[in-house]
Design a protein around this motif. Structure first.
Motif, PDB file in Angstrom:
ATOM      1  N   ALA A   1      -5.439  55.803  56.118  1.00  0.00           N
ATOM      2  CA  ALA A   1      -4.100  55.195  56.113  1.00  0.00           C
ATOM      3  C   ALA A   1      -3.799  54.518  57.448  1.00  0.00           C
ATOM      4  O   ALA A   1      -3.171  53.456  57.488  1.00  0.00           O
TER       5      ALA A   1
ATOM      6  N   THR B   1      -5.713  51.152  57.275  1.00  0.00           N
ATOM      7  CA  THR B   1      -5.300  50.133  56.308  1.00  0.00           C
ATOM      8  C   THR B   1      -3.810  49.818  56.345  1.00  0.00           C
ATOM      9  O   THR B   1      -3.388  48.810  55.785  1.00  0.00           O
TER      10      THR B   1
ATOM     11  N   PRO C   1      -0.845  51.044  54.849  1.00  0.00           N
ATOM     12  CA  PRO C   1      -0.086  50.800  53.610  1.00  0.00           C
ATOM     13  C   PRO C   1       1.421  50.761  53.902  1.00  0.00           C
ATOM     14  O   PRO C   1       1.916  51.507  54.747  1.00  0.00           O
ATOM     15  N   THR C   2       2.128  49.910  53.200  1.00  0.00           N
ATOM     16  CA  THR C   2       3.577  49.786  53.417  1.00  0.00           C
ATOM     17  C   THR C   2       4.377  50.139  52.177  1.00  0.00           C
ATOM     18  O   THR C   2       5.604  50.236  52.242  1.00  0.00           O
ATOM     19  N   THR C   3       3.715  50.311  51.049  1.00  0.00           N
ATOM     20  CA  THR C   3       4.421  50.668  49.813  1.00  0.00           C
ATOM     21  C   THR C   3       3.866  51.977  49.269  1.00  0.00           C
ATOM     22  O   THR C   3       2.754  52.406  49.609  1.00  0.00           O
TER      23      THR C   3
ATOM     24  N   SER D   1       2.802  52.596  46.255  1.00  0.00           N
ATOM     25  CA  SER D   1       1.598  52.401  45.446  1.00  0.00           C
ATOM     26  C   SER D   1       0.371  52.200  46.324  1.00  0.00           C
ATOM     27  O   SER D   1      -0.713  52.701  46.012  1.00  0.00           O
ATOM     28  N   GLU D   2       0.521  51.468  47.437  1.00  0.00           N
ATOM     29  CA  GLU D   2      -0.604  51.272  48.353  1.00  0.00           C
ATOM     30  C   GLU D   2      -1.025  52.599  48.985  1.00  0.00           C
ATOM     31  O   GLU D   2      -2.226  52.879  49.124  1.00  0.00           O
ATOM     32  N   LEU D   3      -0.046  53.417  49.336  1.00  0.00           N
ATOM     33  CA  LEU D   3      -0.359  54.713  49.946  1.00  0.00           C
ATOM     34  C   LEU D   3      -1.069  55.629  48.963  1.00  0.00           C
ATOM     35  O   LEU D   3      -2.097  56.239  49.286  1.00  0.00           O
TER      36      LEU D   3
ATOM     37  N   ILE E   1      -4.831  55.513  48.232  1.00  0.00           N
ATOM     38  CA  ILE E   1      -5.794  56.028  49.203  1.00  0.00           C
ATOM     39  C   ILE E   1      -6.202  57.443  48.798  1.00  0.00           C
ATOM     40  O   ILE E   1      -5.355  58.298  48.510  1.00  0.00           O
TER      41      ILE E   1
END
Length: 412
Positions: free
Chosen positions: A263, A266, A268-270, A272-274, A277
Protein backbone atom coordinates in the motif's frame (compact mmCIF):
# COMPACT_ATOMS: atom_id res chain seq x y z
CA UNK A 1 -9.13 -25.80 42.34
CA UNK A 2 -9.02 -28.97 40.27
CA UNK A 3 -7.20 -32.23 40.90
CA UNK A 4 -4.36 -33.81 38.98
CA UNK A 5 -4.62 -35.19 35.47
CA UNK A 6 -2.43 -37.39 33.31
CA UNK A 7 -0.65 -35.39 30.64
CA UNK A 8 -0.30 -36.31 27.00
CA UNK A 9 2.44 -38.89 26.45
CA UNK A 10 5.51 -37.24 24.93
CA UNK A 11 8.19 -39.05 22.93
CA UNK A 12 10.83 -40.90 24.92
CA UNK A 13 10.39 -41.87 28.56
CA UNK A 14 6.94 -40.60 29.58
CA UNK A 15 6.69 -38.32 32.63
CA UNK A 16 4.65 -39.26 35.70
CA UNK A 17 1.09 -37.89 35.91
CA UNK A 18 0.94 -34.09 35.88
CA UNK A 19 -0.19 -33.26 39.41
CA UNK A 20 -1.56 -29.74 39.69
CA UNK A 21 -4.14 -27.51 41.30
CA UNK A 22 -5.87 -24.94 39.09
CA UNK A 23 -6.85 -21.62 40.65
CA UNK A 24 -9.13 -19.11 38.97
CA UNK A 25 -10.54 -16.97 41.79
CA UNK A 26 -9.28 -14.54 44.42
CA UNK A 27 -9.87 -16.93 47.31
CA UNK A 28 -7.82 -19.62 45.63
CA UNK A 29 -5.00 -17.17 44.91
CA UNK A 30 -4.92 -16.28 48.61
CA UNK A 31 -4.63 -19.97 49.47
CA UNK A 32 -1.74 -20.39 47.02
CA UNK A 33 0.03 -17.38 48.53
CA UNK A 34 -0.31 -18.85 52.03
CA UNK A 35 0.92 -22.27 50.91
CA UNK A 36 3.99 -20.84 49.20
CA UNK A 37 4.75 -18.50 52.09
CA UNK A 38 5.01 -21.49 54.43
CA UNK A 39 7.24 -23.46 52.05
CA UNK A 40 11.02 -23.39 51.95
CA UNK A 41 13.47 -22.81 49.14
CA UNK A 42 12.99 -21.22 45.72
CA UNK A 43 9.64 -21.27 43.93
CA UNK A 44 9.63 -22.63 40.37
CA UNK A 45 7.83 -20.21 38.05
CA UNK A 46 6.73 -20.18 34.42
CA UNK A 47 4.38 -17.99 32.40
CA UNK A 48 2.11 -18.70 29.45
CA UNK A 49 1.42 -15.77 27.13
CA UNK A 50 -0.47 -15.43 23.86
CA UNK A 51 2.44 -14.13 21.81
CA UNK A 52 1.58 -13.56 18.17
CA UNK A 53 -2.13 -13.60 19.03
CA UNK A 54 -2.62 -10.80 21.57
CA UNK A 55 -1.04 -7.33 21.51
CA UNK A 56 0.23 -7.46 25.06
CA UNK A 57 2.79 -9.84 26.52
CA UNK A 58 0.78 -10.24 29.72
CA UNK A 59 0.53 -13.55 31.54
CA UNK A 60 -2.57 -15.61 30.83
CA UNK A 61 -1.43 -18.40 33.12
CA UNK A 62 1.08 -18.44 35.96
CA UNK A 63 2.62 -21.80 36.87
CA UNK A 64 4.22 -22.25 40.29
CA UNK A 65 5.70 -25.04 42.37
CA UNK A 66 7.49 -25.21 45.69
CA UNK A 67 10.23 -27.78 46.20
CA UNK A 68 7.62 -30.51 46.62
CA UNK A 69 3.91 -30.93 46.08
CA UNK A 70 1.81 -30.31 42.98
CA UNK A 71 2.12 -27.53 40.45
CA UNK A 72 -0.09 -24.53 41.20
CA UNK A 73 -1.66 -23.05 38.08
CA UNK A 74 -3.05 -19.55 38.59
CA UNK A 75 -5.33 -17.78 36.09
CA UNK A 76 -4.78 -14.00 36.46
CA UNK A 77 -7.48 -13.21 33.87
CA UNK A 78 -10.46 -14.33 35.94
CA UNK A 79 -9.09 -12.41 38.91
CA UNK A 80 -8.85 -9.15 36.91
CA UNK A 81 -5.21 -9.45 35.79
CA UNK A 82 -4.00 -9.52 39.37
CA UNK A 83 -2.54 -12.13 41.67
CA UNK A 84 -3.18 -10.20 44.88
CA UNK A 85 -1.06 -11.27 47.87
CA UNK A 86 0.80 -13.74 45.67
CA UNK A 87 2.76 -10.85 44.11
CA UNK A 88 4.29 -9.93 47.46
CA UNK A 89 5.13 -13.53 48.33
CA UNK A 90 6.87 -14.19 45.03
CA UNK A 91 8.71 -10.86 45.10
CA UNK A 92 10.31 -11.81 48.41
CA UNK A 93 11.33 -15.36 47.45
CA UNK A 94 14.07 -16.71 45.20
CA UNK A 95 12.44 -17.70 41.92
CA UNK A 96 13.52 -20.67 39.80
CA UNK A 97 12.90 -20.08 36.08
CA UNK A 98 14.00 -21.37 32.70
CA UNK A 99 14.84 -18.52 30.28
CA UNK A 100 14.03 -15.86 32.86
CA UNK A 101 14.44 -12.92 30.48
CA UNK A 102 11.36 -14.09 28.56
CA UNK A 103 9.12 -14.26 31.63
CA UNK A 104 10.29 -11.33 33.75
CA UNK A 105 8.37 -8.64 31.80
CA UNK A 106 5.10 -10.57 32.23
CA UNK A 107 5.79 -11.20 35.91
CA UNK A 108 6.49 -7.52 36.50
CA UNK A 109 3.18 -6.62 34.87
CA UNK A 110 1.57 -8.70 37.61
CA UNK A 111 3.49 -6.78 40.30
CA UNK A 112 6.02 -9.58 40.82
CA UNK A 113 9.51 -8.05 41.12
CA UNK A 114 11.87 -10.83 42.22
CA UNK A 115 14.88 -9.91 44.31
CA UNK A 116 16.79 -13.06 43.35
CA UNK A 117 16.44 -15.81 40.79
CA UNK A 118 17.98 -19.00 39.42
CA UNK A 119 17.81 -19.54 35.65
CA UNK A 120 18.35 -23.13 34.56
CA UNK A 121 18.64 -22.19 30.88
CA UNK A 122 21.43 -19.75 31.77
CA UNK A 123 23.11 -22.51 33.77
CA UNK A 124 23.00 -24.71 30.69
CA UNK A 125 24.65 -21.99 28.61
CA UNK A 126 27.46 -21.63 31.15
CA UNK A 127 27.95 -25.38 31.01
CA UNK A 128 28.26 -25.24 27.24
CA UNK A 129 25.19 -27.43 26.69
CA UNK A 130 24.26 -27.32 23.02
CA UNK A 131 20.46 -27.52 23.38
CA UNK A 132 19.24 -25.50 26.33
CA UNK A 133 15.49 -25.48 25.77
CA UNK A 134 13.57 -26.91 28.72
CA UNK A 135 12.50 -30.15 27.04
CA UNK A 136 16.00 -30.96 25.83
CA UNK A 137 17.61 -30.28 29.21
CA UNK A 138 15.02 -32.32 31.12
CA UNK A 139 15.49 -35.17 28.65
CA UNK A 140 19.29 -35.05 28.89
CA UNK A 141 19.62 -34.63 32.65
CA UNK A 142 16.49 -36.31 34.03
CA UNK A 143 15.71 -38.84 31.30
CA UNK A 144 12.13 -37.58 30.91
CA UNK A 145 10.57 -36.68 27.56
CA UNK A 146 8.22 -33.70 27.49
CA UNK A 147 6.00 -32.86 24.52
CA UNK A 148 5.78 -29.19 23.47
CA UNK A 149 2.50 -29.52 21.59
CA UNK A 150 0.90 -26.38 23.04
CA UNK A 151 3.82 -23.94 23.13
CA UNK A 152 2.18 -21.72 20.47
CA UNK A 153 -1.39 -22.12 21.74
CA UNK A 154 -3.77 -19.22 22.31
CA UNK A 155 -3.48 -19.05 26.08
CA UNK A 156 -6.03 -16.22 26.19
CA UNK A 157 -8.71 -18.81 25.33
CA UNK A 158 -11.20 -19.64 28.06
CA UNK A 159 -11.88 -22.18 29.37
CA UNK A 160 -8.39 -23.63 29.12
CA UNK A 161 -8.49 -27.25 27.87
CA UNK A 162 -7.33 -29.92 30.32
CA UNK A 163 -4.52 -31.05 27.99
CA UNK A 164 -3.13 -27.51 28.00
CA UNK A 165 -3.12 -27.43 31.79
CA UNK A 166 -1.20 -30.71 31.85
CA UNK A 167 1.35 -29.21 29.49
CA UNK A 168 1.63 -26.07 31.62
CA UNK A 169 2.13 -28.06 34.82
CA UNK A 170 5.05 -29.99 33.33
CA UNK A 171 6.88 -26.70 32.75
CA UNK A 172 7.46 -26.34 36.51
CA UNK A 173 7.12 -29.88 37.88
CA UNK A 174 10.74 -30.79 37.09
CA UNK A 175 12.53 -27.44 37.48
CA UNK A 176 13.79 -28.16 41.01
CA UNK A 177 15.17 -31.53 39.95
CA UNK A 178 16.78 -29.96 36.88
CA UNK A 179 18.44 -27.29 39.01
CA UNK A 180 19.73 -29.97 41.39
CA UNK A 181 21.25 -31.79 38.40
CA UNK A 182 22.98 -28.87 36.66
CA UNK A 183 23.97 -26.34 39.33
CA UNK A 184 26.63 -28.57 40.97
CA UNK A 185 28.35 -28.83 37.58
CA UNK A 186 28.86 -25.06 37.67
CA UNK A 187 30.83 -25.57 40.88
CA UNK A 188 32.88 -28.32 39.23
CA UNK A 189 33.87 -25.89 36.44
CA UNK A 190 34.38 -22.93 38.76
CA UNK A 191 31.60 -20.95 37.06
CA UNK A 192 29.07 -20.54 39.86
CA UNK A 193 30.22 -16.95 40.49
CA UNK A 194 29.74 -16.06 36.80
CA UNK A 195 26.29 -17.62 36.80
CA UNK A 196 25.17 -15.84 39.97
CA UNK A 197 26.42 -12.50 38.62
CA UNK A 198 24.30 -12.99 35.48
CA UNK A 199 21.26 -13.91 37.56
CA UNK A 200 21.71 -10.73 39.61
CA UNK A 201 22.02 -8.76 36.38
CA UNK A 202 18.68 -10.16 35.18
CA UNK A 203 17.05 -9.07 38.44
CA UNK A 204 18.59 -5.59 38.34
CA UNK A 205 17.98 -4.90 34.65
CA UNK A 206 14.86 -2.90 33.87
CA UNK A 207 12.82 -3.13 30.67
CA UNK A 208 14.75 -2.55 27.47
CA UNK A 209 14.32 1.02 26.20
CA UNK A 210 11.79 1.40 23.41
CA UNK A 211 13.20 1.72 19.90
CA UNK A 212 13.06 5.36 18.73
CA UNK A 213 11.42 4.42 15.41
CA UNK A 214 9.84 0.97 15.92
CA UNK A 215 8.06 1.23 12.56
CA UNK A 216 11.44 0.89 10.84
CA UNK A 217 11.32 -2.81 11.73
CA UNK A 218 8.74 -3.35 9.00
CA UNK A 219 9.82 -6.21 6.77
CA UNK A 220 11.16 -5.03 3.40
CA UNK A 221 10.93 -1.35 4.31
CA UNK A 222 14.21 -0.85 2.43
CA UNK A 223 12.45 -1.80 -0.82
CA UNK A 224 10.54 1.51 -0.82
CA UNK A 225 12.06 4.05 -3.19
CA UNK A 226 11.35 7.46 -1.72
CA UNK A 227 10.50 9.24 1.51
CA UNK A 228 6.82 9.73 0.62
CA UNK A 229 6.44 5.96 0.34
CA UNK A 230 8.27 5.55 3.64
CA UNK A 231 5.89 8.09 5.21
CA UNK A 232 2.91 6.01 4.03
CA UNK A 233 4.45 2.91 5.58
CA UNK A 234 5.08 4.76 8.84
CA UNK A 235 1.52 6.09 9.08
CA UNK A 236 0.02 2.68 8.28
CA UNK A 237 2.27 1.04 10.89
CA UNK A 238 1.19 3.60 13.50
CA UNK A 239 -2.49 3.12 12.64
CA UNK A 240 -2.09 -0.64 12.83
CA UNK A 241 -0.33 -0.41 16.19
CA UNK A 242 -3.02 1.84 17.65
CA UNK A 243 -5.90 -0.37 16.50
CA UNK A 244 -4.08 -3.53 17.59
CA UNK A 245 -3.49 -2.07 21.04
CA UNK A 246 -7.14 -1.03 21.39
CA UNK A 247 -8.35 -4.48 20.36
CA UNK A 248 -5.56 -6.46 22.04
CA UNK A 249 -4.63 -8.22 18.80
CA UNK A 250 -1.10 -8.95 17.64
CA UNK A 251 -0.41 -6.28 14.98
CA UNK A 252 0.62 -8.73 12.26
CA UNK A 253 -2.61 -10.69 12.73
CA UNK A 254 -4.46 -7.47 12.08
CA UNK A 255 -2.49 -6.47 8.99
CA UNK A 256 0.61 -8.11 7.52
CA UNK A 257 3.81 -6.16 6.91
CA UNK A 258 3.69 -7.13 3.24
CA UNK A 259 0.29 -5.45 2.86
CA UNK A 260 1.60 -2.23 4.43
CA UNK A 261 4.61 -2.16 2.12
CA UNK A 262 2.46 -2.74 -0.99
CA UNK A 263 0.00 0.00 0.00
CA UNK A 264 2.91 2.36 0.71
CA UNK A 265 4.30 1.60 -2.73
CA UNK A 266 1.04 1.93 -4.72
CA UNK A 267 -0.69 4.72 -2.72
CA UNK A 268 -4.35 3.66 -3.06
CA UNK A 269 -6.79 6.54 -2.57
CA UNK A 270 -10.14 4.75 -2.73
CA UNK A 271 -11.66 1.90 -0.79
CA UNK A 272 -11.79 -0.36 -3.86
CA UNK A 273 -8.12 0.29 -4.67
CA UNK A 274 -7.13 -0.49 -1.09
CA UNK A 275 -9.18 -3.68 -0.83
CA UNK A 276 -7.69 -4.94 -4.07
CA UNK A 277 -4.31 -5.22 -2.34
CA UNK A 278 -3.62 -8.68 -0.93
CA UNK A 279 -3.88 -8.54 2.86
CA UNK A 280 -6.51 -5.79 3.07
CA UNK A 281 -9.34 -8.09 1.99
CA UNK A 282 -11.53 -10.22 4.26
CA UNK A 283 -14.56 -9.16 6.33
CA UNK A 284 -12.65 -8.15 9.47
CA UNK A 285 -10.07 -6.08 7.60
CA UNK A 286 -12.68 -4.48 5.35
CA UNK A 287 -14.29 -2.88 8.38
CA UNK A 288 -10.99 -1.09 9.06
CA UNK A 289 -10.56 0.28 5.54
CA UNK A 290 -11.36 3.82 6.67
CA UNK A 291 -8.56 3.64 9.27
CA UNK A 292 -6.00 2.67 6.63
CA UNK A 293 -7.23 5.26 4.11
CA UNK A 294 -7.05 7.99 6.74
CA UNK A 295 -3.43 7.04 7.48
CA UNK A 296 -2.57 7.15 3.78
CA UNK A 297 -4.30 10.51 3.37
CA UNK A 298 -2.36 11.93 6.32
CA UNK A 299 0.91 10.78 4.75
CA UNK A 300 -0.08 12.37 1.43
CA UNK A 301 -0.62 15.76 3.09
CA UNK A 302 2.69 15.88 4.99
CA UNK A 303 5.06 18.67 4.03
CA UNK A 304 8.55 17.80 2.88
CA UNK A 305 9.99 18.78 6.24
CA UNK A 306 7.77 16.23 7.98
CA UNK A 307 8.74 13.28 5.81
CA UNK A 308 10.97 10.65 7.48
CA UNK A 309 14.55 10.17 6.40
CA UNK A 310 15.16 7.24 4.12
CA UNK A 311 17.73 5.84 6.55
CA UNK A 312 17.25 5.46 10.29
CA UNK A 313 19.05 8.04 12.42
CA UNK A 314 22.61 6.87 12.88
CA UNK A 315 23.85 6.00 16.33
CA UNK A 316 27.42 6.51 17.43
CA UNK A 317 28.68 4.39 14.56
CA UNK A 318 27.28 3.30 11.17
CA UNK A 319 26.06 -0.28 10.68
CA UNK A 320 29.03 -2.59 11.09
CA UNK A 321 28.11 -4.32 7.85
CA UNK A 322 29.32 -1.20 6.00
CA UNK A 323 32.66 -0.86 7.78
CA UNK A 324 34.72 -2.85 5.30
CA UNK A 325 33.75 -0.33 2.63
CA UNK A 326 33.60 2.92 4.62
CA UNK A 327 35.82 2.33 7.67
CA UNK A 328 38.26 -0.50 6.89
CA UNK A 329 40.39 0.10 9.98
CA UNK A 330 37.37 -0.33 12.28
CA UNK A 331 36.39 -3.45 10.32
CA UNK A 332 39.89 -4.89 10.73
CA UNK A 333 39.94 -4.30 14.49
CA UNK A 334 36.44 -5.76 14.86
CA UNK A 335 37.50 -8.90 12.98
CA UNK A 336 40.57 -9.27 15.19
CA UNK A 337 38.53 -8.73 18.36
CA UNK A 338 35.87 -11.21 17.28
CA UNK A 339 38.53 -13.80 16.61
CA UNK A 340 40.02 -13.22 20.06
CA UNK A 341 36.67 -13.53 21.82
CA UNK A 342 35.77 -16.54 19.66
CA UNK A 343 38.99 -18.32 20.59
CA UNK A 344 38.37 -17.68 24.29
CA UNK A 345 34.80 -18.92 23.99
CA UNK A 346 35.97 -22.09 22.23
CA UNK A 347 38.51 -22.67 24.97
CA UNK A 348 35.79 -22.35 27.63
CA UNK A 349 33.20 -24.26 25.61
CA UNK A 350 30.60 -21.48 25.74
CA UNK A 351 29.04 -19.15 23.18
CA UNK A 352 30.90 -15.87 22.47
CA UNK A 353 27.81 -13.76 23.22
CA UNK A 354 27.91 -14.95 26.81
CA UNK A 355 31.37 -13.45 27.22
CA UNK A 356 30.44 -10.08 25.77
CA UNK A 357 27.46 -8.64 23.95
CA UNK A 358 28.18 -8.21 20.24
CA UNK A 359 26.95 -4.60 20.42
CA UNK A 360 29.47 -3.87 23.18
CA UNK A 361 32.29 -5.39 21.14
CA UNK A 362 31.31 -3.31 18.09
CA UNK A 363 31.13 -0.08 20.09
CA UNK A 364 34.58 -0.63 21.60
CA UNK A 365 36.11 -1.54 18.23
CA UNK A 366 34.65 1.57 16.62
CA UNK A 367 35.91 3.90 19.34
CA UNK A 368 39.33 2.30 19.50
CA UNK A 369 39.79 2.44 15.72
CA UNK A 370 38.38 5.91 15.03
CA UNK A 371 39.38 8.03 18.02
CA UNK A 372 42.69 8.95 19.55
CA UNK A 373 41.98 7.41 22.92
CA UNK A 374 45.53 7.73 24.20
CA UNK A 375 45.07 4.98 26.78
CA UNK A 376 43.59 1.80 25.29
CA UNK A 377 43.07 0.16 28.68
CA UNK A 378 41.16 3.17 30.02
CA UNK A 379 38.98 3.27 26.90
CA UNK A 380 38.19 -0.44 27.18
CA UNK A 381 37.30 -0.14 30.86
CA UNK A 382 35.07 2.84 30.15
CA UNK A 383 33.15 1.08 27.38
CA UNK A 384 32.72 -2.12 29.38
CA UNK A 385 31.53 -0.17 32.42
CA UNK A 386 29.10 2.00 30.47
CA UNK A 387 27.71 -1.01 28.62
CA UNK A 388 27.06 -2.91 31.84
CA UNK A 389 29.64 -5.69 31.49
CA UNK A 390 29.85 -7.77 34.65
CA UNK A 391 33.06 -8.17 36.59
CA UNK A 392 33.68 -11.73 35.41
CA UNK A 393 33.29 -10.62 31.79
CA UNK A 394 35.79 -7.79 32.24
CA UNK A 395 38.25 -10.15 33.91
CA UNK A 396 38.07 -12.69 31.08
CA UNK A 397 37.94 -10.39 28.06
CA UNK A 398 40.28 -7.56 29.04
CA UNK A 399 43.57 -9.25 28.13
CA UNK A 400 42.52 -10.67 24.71
CA UNK A 401 40.91 -7.38 23.67
CA UNK A 402 43.93 -5.32 24.68
CA UNK A 403 46.14 -7.75 22.78
CA UNK A 404 43.85 -7.35 19.75
CA UNK A 405 44.11 -3.56 19.81
CA UNK A 406 47.87 -3.78 20.37
CA UNK A 407 48.19 -5.93 17.23
CA UNK A 408 45.98 -3.46 15.38
CA UNK A 409 48.16 -0.51 16.41
CA UNK A 410 51.34 -2.41 15.45
CA UNK A 411 50.09 -2.89 11.91
CA UNK A 412 49.58 0.85 11.34
Amino acid sequence: MSGHRRGETPPGAPPPPAEYEFVDDSHGIGSVASALESSAGPVAVDVERASGIRYSERAFLLQLRAADGPALLVDPETAGQTVGPLAGVLSSRPLLLHAASQDLPSLRQLGIWPTSLIDTELAGRFLGIERVNLGAMISEHLGIGLAKAHSAADWSRRPLPAAWLDYAAYDVLFLHELADAVLPRLDDLGRREWFEAECRHLVDSGPAPAAPDPWRRLSRLSSLRDTRQIARARELWMARDRVASERDIAPKRLLADAAIIEAARTAPTTRSELLAIDGFDGPHRRRLADEWLAALEWAAELGRGDLPDRQAPRGEHPPHTTWKRTDPEAAALLDTAREAIGSLADELGIEPGLLLKPATLRLWAWRAATTDAGDDAALLHRVLRDEGARGWQVELTEAPLLEAVHDFRSED
